[in-house]
Design an enzyme around this catalytic site. Structure first.
Site, mmCIF file in Angstrom:
data_model
loop_
_atom_site.group_PDB
_atom_site.id
_atom_site.type_symbol
_atom_site.label_atom_id
_atom_site.label_comp_id
_atom_site.label_asym_id
_atom_site.label_seq_id
_atom_site.Cartn_x
_atom_site.Cartn_y
_atom_site.Cartn_z
ATOM 1 N N PRO A 625 0.691 -1.208 -0.108
ATOM 2 C CA PRO A 625 -0.058 -0.158 0.174
ATOM 3 C C PRO A 625 0.709 1.368 0.092
ATOM 4 O O PRO A 625 1.944 1.459 0.665
ATOM 5 C CB PRO A 625 -0.544 -0.048 1.324
ATOM 6 C CG PRO A 625 -0.800 -1.672 1.931
ATOM 7 C CD PRO A 625 0.606 -1.920 1.157
ATOM 8 N N GLU A 626 0.423 2.291 -0.827
ATOM 9 C CA GLU A 626 0.957 3.508 -0.829
ATOM 10 C C GLU A 626 0.917 4.298 0.288
ATOM 11 O O GLU A 626 -0.458 4.412 1.071
ATOM 12 C CB GLU A 626 0.694 4.336 -1.876
ATOM 13 C CG GLU A 626 0.875 3.723 -3.282
ATOM 14 C CD GLU A 626 0.452 4.384 -4.402
ATOM 15 O OE1 GLU A 626 0.175 5.653 -4.505
ATOM 16 O OE2 GLU A 626 0.039 3.711 -5.430
ATOM 17 N N GLY A 627 1.733 5.112 0.692
ATOM 18 C CA GLY A 627 1.858 6.084 1.893
ATOM 19 C C GLY A 627 1.473 5.570 3.285
ATOM 20 O O GLY A 627 1.110 6.319 4.080
ATOM 21 N N LYS A 628 1.926 4.368 3.480
ATOM 22 C CA LYS A 628 1.746 3.556 4.747
ATOM 23 C C LYS A 628 3.059 3.435 5.649
ATOM 24 O O LYS A 628 3.178 2.883 6.702
ATOM 25 C CB LYS A 628 1.161 2.319 4.616
ATOM 26 C CG LYS A 628 0.116 2.160 3.771
ATOM 27 C CD LYS A 628 -1.215 2.919 4.447
ATOM 28 C CE LYS A 628 -2.277 2.728 3.492
ATOM 29 N NZ LYS A 628 -3.609 3.711 3.675
ATOM 30 N N VAL A 630 5.717 1.659 4.452
ATOM 31 C CA VAL A 630 6.034 0.389 4.314
ATOM 32 C C VAL A 630 6.976 0.261 2.909
ATOM 33 O O VAL A 630 7.263 -0.821 2.574
ATOM 34 C CB VAL A 630 5.244 -0.901 4.421
ATOM 35 C CG1 VAL A 630 4.738 -0.726 5.950
ATOM 36 C CG2 VAL A 630 4.163 -0.396 3.492
ATOM 37 N N SER A 633 7.533 2.823 -2.582
ATOM 38 C CA SER A 633 8.147 3.397 -3.575
ATOM 39 C C SER A 633 9.492 2.302 -3.793
ATOM 40 O O SER A 633 9.775 2.181 -4.945
ATOM 41 C CB SER A 633 8.656 4.650 -3.288
ATOM 42 O OG SER A 633 9.361 4.760 -1.893
ATOM 43 N N ALA A 634 10.104 2.017 -2.742
ATOM 44 C CA ALA A 634 11.322 1.048 -2.870
ATOM 45 C C ALA A 634 10.900 -0.098 -3.591
ATOM 46 O O ALA A 634 11.867 -0.802 -4.380
ATOM 47 C CB ALA A 634 12.030 0.868 -1.560
ATOM 48 N N ASP A 677 15.358 1.175 3.066
ATOM 49 C CA ASP A 677 14.372 0.714 2.064
ATOM 50 C C ASP A 677 14.615 -0.033 1.230
ATOM 51 O O ASP A 677 14.191 -1.147 0.872
ATOM 52 C CB ASP A 677 13.275 1.846 1.667
ATOM 53 C CG ASP A 677 12.957 2.634 3.073
ATOM 54 O OD1 ASP A 677 13.056 2.311 4.022
ATOM 55 O OD2 ASP A 677 12.135 3.769 2.599
#
Length: 964
Positions: A625-628, A630, A633-634, A677
């Site tokens: 999930p984006e923006g979590k 975790v 992006s990496a 990351d």
């Protein structure tokens, strides 16, 4: 007239105070339709708006319409027709509605009482609801979105100190009695009760034939409306933009602007619904007014995305669900590559068949409410969750079917996607339905099997799938040729976090969730091109890069991207600079996501001298999930880099892949992240912690997670971004602190100070040349330097005294103020905490062991908060873990959960929890989920389990099975 008759007469003629937001004309035009029906029923309406009077008086000619020119909010401040300035929007709102709040409330209460208002209506001015409550008058909102939802996205760019704006707006809305909700709505967590109504649209006054006759346009000519809320400065319209047989009607063109002969400027007072009914297509930006009228009158709508406006995905989805929309890429708009979009648009058959009498319906509800009709409150929200209303504002990417506030037509996309669930029975590692695996092994990973099955589905559907991203993906590959697939997981930051850029030891666990990238290379002459790309790329000898991103429709980004690979080369035949690449991908924020993918190509060109002669097709699909917090992006960068390298026969070690991907994020994307990351995503292994010293990326090894210990991640729902201002400011503060410490140490040597006499000269010299803050021990920091560091410093003051801060990926704002003590102290002490954590993990299992591990995590969390990168949601989750830990039942059962901390870049995102590997622990995690939802309205996602990193997975080479 008797007293009873007089009372009845006064009650039949009601007074409405109708507040209209200052954001654009779209709100004013829909308000006109509601107000028209109220006035036709004999009521008086006072409109409070900053919109020009003609917007209202052109349609309503009545002495019962009163217009009061007042601006009580600013909406979104736009740099141009398509770009929102997020920071400026919040700053302007502060100036208009926050700083003068007390005087506004006093003025509005006095005015509402003076006109004897029976009801206050807001579309959708927050402070109007509070003013009504103070005046003792009922209030109702009529809207498809609320500003707490819109502004929540902006907080990431503007900084956490602006969150109070969102909380205040949500609290203002909570004083509204209920919400009259329009189709295409966003989640609006602050409202207690909801009534849904049909579209509010203005009626047509003239037939298609009448309008065309007045414009002098024959029936056989196709009409396009160019509608961007006013002609933007600098946009040049050229005759060749339109195919033969088309005319374009330009809304809002300036009198001085010269238009080509096939472009016609519409008069300022042109009645848009009539023009829409007479036209074939509209080209413009998405807003409620344009979408609702396009749907109502079955006009095909070619739209260009607006940046950073959270309303858009919901309206876009509704438009596309009713087969009325085609998306145009911004660069094609500006370059005049319109023909393929017009050709596609005229084939659409818009099919909206819902109601369009929302204005009349809303007026009836408002009339009944003003007459005293009461509604039973559903009590969907309350004071306890207002401070967390920001949470839903960050949820642009949501799991289809899980969020009850998303309408059915928004969920349909996920239900109809045709992608099998990842929870499937494991199959042979050398064969999956539709494909033969020529190289590699899917390792029985259910998400990889699911991804391969989705590729097989794409190979079958051809052009018969209605989801745009799936249609684009189906046309992306030559299905008879080999495709390379790589996989890279996200990561759970167990310990270390933002101390990575200061050289700390970090401990990271790869998540079960991962990103898959499928890559195919083709000779340019054999490359399959989308129609809009084919129109732009005239030569078939030039290599092209085409990218599809699955899941884009659940967020506000374009699903496809294409470019000439020659765009990554300078005129001298060398790769362009990272700075040029950053600006290239930043031109259109709806496609900036492509920098994470295409950036891998440029980094390979610059760092390894690779030249790409073939075209490249890339499909990216991620369950991270984006923006979590975790590392979504990496995982995208590492999966893409790994697949591209394998497709081109490049042998790159997992560590080097990670370092290359960090360059993508730092220099092409422009996010100042450390390397941990990418290292976890590339080098991690399932059910182990990757131990790494970030100087810059020295892997110490893998630490087995003891069988009696388990880690979970719990999503706060508050969107996190390492590109946000909070993370960047803390990073700058740490580098400023390091620069100051080096200066202090040098001064000790130069002045022969007492410190230099008492300390080892070698140690002082080492401090003077300090490479990483984490090489300074906590006791030396406390003894020698802590008392000398300021709590904060202005950028101007620092630059004048010290010059550069020594960080190539951040820039000091001379007008900004930076905290120094907390950001400097954090990595020094965090490095010590991580070392202790690692040692404790390998100690003899005991209650004291897990208690100590939990305490170290709590200390880390508190240190994040001291740096200013905590958040209310993550604090709440940590408190819930602490409460669970302190329950009598937990203590008598020897405990189950022991600690928790915010992760990654902070300012929201995910909390890492440590506990015993037991059923009771899982039950307590579930209880925390439920308690968090009760308090905030948001059900947090739980990250549980682990999976191999990209290096361990390797890559798959697949070929379509000839039998399928």
């Amino acid at each position: 007239m008797s007293e009873s008759e007089s009372a009845a007469s006064s009650r039949s003629s009601l007074v409405f105070a109708y507040y209209v937001t200052g954001h654009g004309f779209g709100h004013a035009t829909r308000v006109v339709e509601v107000v028209r029906h109220l006035i036709s029923s004999g009521h008086r309406v006072h409109v409070v708006s900053a919109a020009p009077e003609f917007v209202f008086t052109m349609e309503i000619h009545s002495p019962n319409l009163f217009i009061r020119k007042v601006l009580l909010d600013c909406g979104s401040v736009q740099a141009d027709a398509l770009t929102v300035d997020r920071r400026a929007s919040l700053e302007k709102y502060c100036e208009i509605a926050v700083e003068p709040r007390d005087s506004i409330l006093a003025t509005e209460v006095e005015w509402l009482n003076s006109i004897k208002a029976n009801l206050v209506v807001s579309d959708v001015v927050p402070i109007a609801c509070r003013a009504a409550a103070n005046a003792g008058i009922r209030s109702v909102c009529v809207t498809n979105f609320s500003w707490d939802f819109i502004y929540a996205e902006y907080v990431m760019a503007a900084g956490h100190h602006h969150r109070s704006i969102v909380w205040q707006i949500a609290e203002d809305y909570s004083h509204c009695e209920f919400l009259i909700r329009l189709p295409g709505y966003c989640p609006m967590p602050a409202f207690h009760d909801v009534i849904d109504i049909p579209l509010v649209v203005r009626p047509v006054h003239k037939s298609r034939q009448e309008v065309r006759r007045e414009l002098g346009v024959p029936d056989n000519v196709k009409l396009l409306i160019f509608n961007f809320g006013g002609q933007p400065t600098g946009w040049t319209l050229k005759e060749e933009y339109l195919p033969a047989g088309w005319l374009c009607l330009v809304c809002g063109a300036s009198a001085k602007q010269e238009l080509p002969p096939n472009f016609i400027a519409l008069p300022k007072d042109a009645y848009t619904p009539d023009v829409i009914a007479a036209s074939d297509c509209m080209l413009g930006k998405i807003g409620y007014g344009t979408v609702s009228e396009a749907l109502a009158y079955k006009l095909r709508f070619i739209f260009v995305r607006r940046d950073y406006f959270n309303e858009e995905p919901f309206l876009r989805k509704m438009l596309e669900y009713y087969q009325g929309g085609v998306e145009m890429i911004r660069r094609d708009l500006l370059a005049g590559c319109w023909a393929p979009y017009l050709e596609r648009a005229v084939t659409l058959k818009p099919c909206y068949d819902g109601g369009i009498d929302g204005g009349e319906v809303a007026a009836k509800i408002l009339h009944d409410t003003a007459m005293g009709k009461k509604r039973s409150k559903l009590n969907l929200s309350g004071a306890r969750r207002l401070r967390d209303a920001i949470i839903l504002g960050f949820q642009l990417q949501r799991a289809p079917g899980r969020d009850l506030s998303v309408p059915e037509w928004y969920q349909v996309a996920g239900n109809e996607a045709g992608i099998p669930s990842v929870d499937q029975t494991q199959k042979s590692s050398k064969f999956v339905e539709g494909f033969e695996i020529l190289h590699g092994d899917h390792l029985g990973l259910s998400d990889t099997i699911g991804f391969l099955d989705s590729l097989a589905t794409l190979a079958k559907i051809g052009g018969h799938h209605q989801e745009r991203e799936h249609l684009a993906a189906a046309a992306l590959f030559n299905w008879e040729e080999d495709i390379v697939v790589a996989r890279a997981p996200g990561r759970l930051d167990v310990m270390g976090g933002i101390a990575d850029y200061s050289g700390s030891l970090v401990l990271l666990m790869p998540t079960r969730e991962a990103c898959h990238a499928a890559v195919q290379r083709n000779h340019p002459s054999k490359q399959k091109l989308w129609k809009h790309a084919e129109a732009r790329h005239h030569s078939r000898d030039t290599p092209i890069l085409e990218i599809v991103s699955f899941g884009s429709e659940l967020s506000n980004r374009g699903p496809t991207f294409d470019m000439d690979l020659s765009d990554l080369m300078d005129e001298d035949g060398k790769p362009i600079s990272y700075e040029k690449a950053y600006h290239y991908f930043s031109r259109d924020p709806s496609q900036k996501w492509a920098a994470y993918v295409a950036g891998t190509i440029l980094v390979l060109m610059r760092e390894m001298g690779i030249r790409f002669e073939d075209s490249i097709s890339i499909l990216v699909s991620s369950t991270v999930p984006e923006g979590k917090g975790v590392s979504s992006s990496a995982s995208v960068e590492v999966a893409t880099m790994s697949a591209v390298a394998a497709a081109h026969g490049l042998e790159i070690s997992p560590r080097d892949v990670a370092l290359l991907c960090q360059k993508v994020e730092n220099y092409v994307v422009g996010a100042p992240c450390g390397v941990m990351d990418q290292m976890a995503s590339a080098c991690g292994e399932a059910n182990k912690l990757l131990a790494m010293i970030c100087q810059p990326a020295e892997i110490l090894g893998l630490v087995e997670i003891p069988s009696h210990i388990r880690f979970w991640g719990i999503d706060s729902g508050i969107r996190h971004s390492v590109g946000g201002s909070d993370y960047g400011s803390v990073r700058i503060g740490a580098f400023i602190g390091k620069t100051m410490i080096k200066s202090f140490a040098s001064s000790f040597i130069d002045t022969n100070s007492e410190e230099a006499e008492e300390e080892s000269s070698e140690l002082i010299e080492s401090d003077a040349s300090l490479d990483y803050l984490c090489n300074l021990s906590p006791h030396r920091f406390q003894a020698l330097y802590a008392s000398k560091l300021p709590q904060s410093i202005t950028g101007e003051e620092f630059v004048k005294k010290y010059g550069d801060h020594g960080d190539s990926v951040t820039t000091i704002d001379r007008n900004g103020t930076y905290a120094i003590m907390a950001p400097t102290r954090h990595p020094i002490y965090e490095n010590f905490r991580v070392q202790a954590f690692k040692a404790l993990l390998t100690a003899t299992p005991s209650e004291e062991q897990v208690i100590g591990l939990g305490e170290l995590m709590y200390q880390c969390h508190d240190s994040y908060s001291a740096c200013g990168i905590g958040s209310d949601g993550t604090d709440r989750l940590v408190r819930l873990v602490q409460n669970m830990e302190n329950l009598k039942s937990s203590k008598t059962e020897n405990g189950t959960l022991y600690g928790a901390k915010i992760t990654g870049g902070g300012s929201g995102g995910t909390v890492c929890v440590i506990g015993k590997a037991s059923l009771r622990s899982s039950e307590q995690i579930l209880q925390i989920q439920k308690k968090y939802k009760e308090a905030t309205g948001f059900m947090p996602y739980v990250f549980e389990g682990s999976s191999p990193g990209a290096g361990k997975f390797g890559y798959l080479m697949i070929r379509k099975n000839s039998a399928t």
